[in-house]
Design a protein around this motif. Sequence first.
Motif, mmCIF file in Angstrom:
data_model
loop_
_atom_site.group_PDB
_atom_site.id
_atom_site.type_symbol
_atom_site.label_atom_id
_atom_site.label_comp_id
_atom_site.label_asym_id
_atom_site.label_seq_id
_atom_site.Cartn_x
_atom_site.Cartn_y
_atom_site.Cartn_z
ATOM 1 N N VAL A 72 0.630 -1.047 -0.035
ATOM 2 C CA VAL A 72 -0.524 -0.107 0.148
ATOM 3 C C VAL A 72 0.960 1.208 -0.328
ATOM 4 O O VAL A 72 0.812 2.209 -0.719
ATOM 5 C CB VAL A 72 -1.211 -0.670 0.958
ATOM 6 N N PHE A 73 1.425 1.446 0.986
ATOM 7 C CA PHE A 73 2.750 2.415 0.454
ATOM 8 C C PHE A 73 3.234 2.474 -1.152
ATOM 9 O O PHE A 73 3.611 3.391 -1.099
ATOM 10 C CB PHE A 73 4.165 1.716 1.995
ATOM 11 N N ARG A 74 4.034 1.361 -1.191
ATOM 12 C CA ARG A 74 4.143 1.712 -2.734
ATOM 13 C C ARG A 74 3.573 1.712 -4.090
ATOM 14 O O ARG A 74 3.970 2.644 -4.636
ATOM 15 C CB ARG A 74 4.821 0.744 -3.822
ATOM 16 N N ALA A 75 1.983 1.371 -3.771
ATOM 17 C CA ALA A 75 1.437 2.034 -4.432
ATOM 18 C C ALA A 75 0.842 2.972 -4.302
ATOM 19 O O ALA A 75 0.817 3.855 -5.361
ATOM 20 C CB ALA A 75 0.167 1.430 -4.139
ATOM 21 N N LYS A 76 0.992 3.995 -3.708
ATOM 22 C CA LYS A 76 1.299 5.758 -2.619
ATOM 23 C C LYS A 76 2.451 6.083 -2.876
ATOM 24 O O LYS A 76 1.577 7.349 -4.061
ATOM 25 C CB LYS A 76 1.391 5.851 -1.568
ATOM 26 N N ASN A 77 3.780 5.839 -2.997
ATOM 27 C CA ASN A 77 4.884 6.785 -3.174
ATOM 28 C C ASN A 77 4.572 6.399 -4.930
ATOM 29 O O ASN A 77 4.887 7.640 -5.436
ATOM 30 C CB ASN A 77 5.554 5.758 -3.428
ATOM 31 N N VAL A 78 4.323 5.527 -5.895
ATOM 32 C CA VAL A 78 4.011 5.570 -7.449
ATOM 33 C C VAL A 78 3.048 6.088 -7.779
ATOM 34 O O VAL A 78 2.509 6.329 -9.301
ATOM 35 C CB VAL A 78 4.779 4.008 -7.828
ATOM 36 N N GLY A 79 2.063 6.572 -7.251
ATOM 37 C CA GLY A 79 0.951 7.590 -7.742
ATOM 38 C C GLY A 79 -0.501 6.753 -8.103
ATOM 39 O O GLY A 79 -1.088 7.271 -8.883
ATOM 40 N N LEU A 80 -0.904 5.500 -7.778
ATOM 41 C CA LEU A 80 -1.231 4.638 -8.981
ATOM 42 C C LEU A 80 -2.546 4.373 -7.199
ATOM 43 O O LEU A 80 -3.390 4.200 -7.574
ATOM 44 C CB LEU A 80 -0.676 2.963 -7.975
ATOM 45 N N ILE A 81 -1.953 4.873 -5.944
ATOM 46 C CA ILE A 81 -3.793 5.839 -5.036
ATOM 47 C C ILE A 81 -3.051 6.827 -4.498
ATOM 48 O O ILE A 81 -2.396 7.401 -4.206
ATOM 49 C CB ILE A 81 -3.613 4.831 -4.114
ATOM 50 N N SER A 82 -4.311 7.517 -4.166
ATOM 51 C CA SER A 82 -4.765 8.661 -3.585
ATOM 52 C C SER A 82 -3.404 8.873 -2.445
ATOM 53 O O SER A 82 -3.821 8.158 -0.736
ATOM 54 C CB SER A 82 -5.702 9.752 -3.986
ATOM 55 N N ASP A 83 -3.394 9.633 -1.573
ATOM 56 C CA ASP A 83 -2.755 10.238 0.022
ATOM 57 C C ASP A 83 -4.010 10.126 0.125
ATOM 58 O O ASP A 83 -3.931 9.116 1.738
ATOM 59 C CB ASP A 83 -2.383 11.728 0.191
ATOM 60 N N ASN A 84 -5.176 10.394 0.208
ATOM 61 C CA ASN A 84 -6.205 10.006 0.921
ATOM 62 C C ASN A 84 -6.675 9.109 1.353
ATOM 63 O O ASN A 84 -7.551 8.346 2.286
ATOM 64 C CB ASN A 84 -7.468 11.269 0.451
ATOM 65 N N TYR A 85 -6.939 7.826 -0.013
ATOM 66 C CA TYR A 85 -7.016 7.111 0.398
ATOM 67 C C TYR A 85 -6.432 6.055 1.316
ATOM 68 O O TYR A 85 -6.340 4.964 1.575
ATOM 69 C CB TYR A 85 -7.140 6.307 -1.613
ATOM 70 N N PHE A 86 -4.488 6.121 0.994
ATOM 71 C CA PHE A 86 -4.145 5.405 1.808
ATOM 72 C C PHE A 86 -3.976 5.793 2.638
ATOM 73 O O PHE A 86 -4.124 4.871 3.826
ATOM 74 C CB PHE A 86 -2.866 6.006 0.631
ATOM 75 N N ARG A 87 -4.440 6.962 3.915
ATOM 76 C CA ARG A 87 -4.890 7.177 5.006
ATOM 77 C C ARG A 87 -5.748 6.490 5.591
ATOM 78 O O ARG A 87 -6.327 5.610 6.284
ATOM 79 C CB ARG A 87 -4.816 8.909 4.909
ATOM 80 N N GLN A 88 -7.218 6.168 4.393
ATOM 81 C CA GLN A 88 -8.080 6.198 5.153
ATOM 82 C C GLN A 88 -7.891 4.105 5.165
ATOM 83 O O GLN A 88 -8.099 3.268 6.236
ATOM 84 C CB GLN A 88 -8.590 6.083 3.611
ATOM 85 N N PHE A 89 -7.340 2.937 4.317
ATOM 86 C CA PHE A 89 -6.724 2.507 4.133
ATOM 87 C C PHE A 89 -6.192 1.801 5.175
ATOM 88 O O PHE A 89 -6.663 0.624 5.915
ATOM 89 C CB PHE A 89 -6.366 1.716 2.254
ATOM 90 N N TYR A 90 -5.170 2.300 5.700
ATOM 91 C CA TYR A 90 -4.370 2.401 6.259
ATOM 92 C C TYR A 90 -5.118 2.286 7.896
ATOM 93 O O TYR A 90 -4.707 1.531 9.647
ATOM 94 C CB TYR A 90 -3.460 3.129 6.680
ATOM 95 N N ALA A 91 -6.172 3.201 8.185
ATOM 96 C CA ALA A 91 -6.712 3.322 9.301
ATOM 97 C C ALA A 91 -7.524 2.100 9.567
ATOM 98 O O ALA A 91 -7.632 1.328 10.672
ATOM 99 C CB ALA A 91 -7.636 4.408 9.176
#
Length: 359
Positions: free
Chosen positions: A280-299
């Motif tokens: 999930v971190f990797r997907a955020k770093n390379v722009g495949l998911i948004s920062d906002n969705y990353f935070r939601q998913f991680y929560a």
Amino acid sequence: MDTELKNRLSNFSSRLKSARLMNGLSLQGLADKIPNQITKQSLSKYELGQVIPDSEMIGILSEALGVRPDYFFSSQVLEIDIQENPRLRVFPAKERIRIVEIAKDELGRYLELEQILGIETRFENPISHISISSQQDIEEAAQTLRNHWGLGTGPLSNVIELLEDHHVKVLEIESTEEFDGFSTWVNGKNIPLIVLNKAKLNDAPDRKRFTALHELAHLLLEVNHLPERDKERYCHAFATAMLIPAETLKNELGGKRSKLSFNELAAIKQQYGISMQALVFRAKNVGLISDNYFRQFYAVFNQLGYRKTEPVDFVGTEHSNRFSQLLFRALAEDFISMSKAAALKNQKLAEFRKENMVI
């Protein structure tokens, strides 16, 4: 006193001290381990290089310290400096010293074996020219290293073996301290060394792979000028980039996504040996998911308790057999005797013969 005797005294005294420290013992602690046979004062004289004990006492000491008698007379010198490593500075001095002495012993036997076989151990850093200041620099460094090592863009089957095959020494040492691993250079900048904590990583192969590559990043990336937080962030990013290249992850996920499924992340984890969290971190770093969705998913991930124990395990082999392979090659081709092979393995000859069949 002649030179030869001085050298024997010096070698014995330093090696005895190293063996004692490897076992985490004080002089009194070692004396207590061999009750009624030696005093702290006698041990002190040995370590000061004033006298060498007789063969009987050398046998007693080797038994107490878990080394072979010939260990005490090796002249190999290795310099391992971990004083600047911030992750180890908080450790009790006794444990730091113990880890370093074990690493010296294991690495020393490894390098001696390579020298016997005439194996070139010089390491070249193929990404030393890349300055790191952005995620794009990390992508370039990881892809350059993959290309240089001929790894393609697919999964890495055994990271530990891979590093060993490219002259990065990886040692697995058990410690009660809370660390996954650390890295350093031995004898200046000649030998890259990664030490992994067996106690924490043996049952978590995906974490072991990630840790090894994270420590490789500390060795290879030009990040020492950066603040500690940025340095760790870039080393994390490099580890995930090595485990799954950006284009490969894009193909696995089908491009940019608005949502991710636990099941698909679990499937990718099992194929590439990278944790779901790191994916999930990797997907955020390379722009495949948004920062906002990353935070939601991680929560949500955190609420489900998956940060500590993910719902699926990666089943893979993360251990190098390179030392054993080289040892038996040397033995089969008569570069070394059975006795020498046992010494390099730090085993008694009878024990070595029992455990290993050589035709």
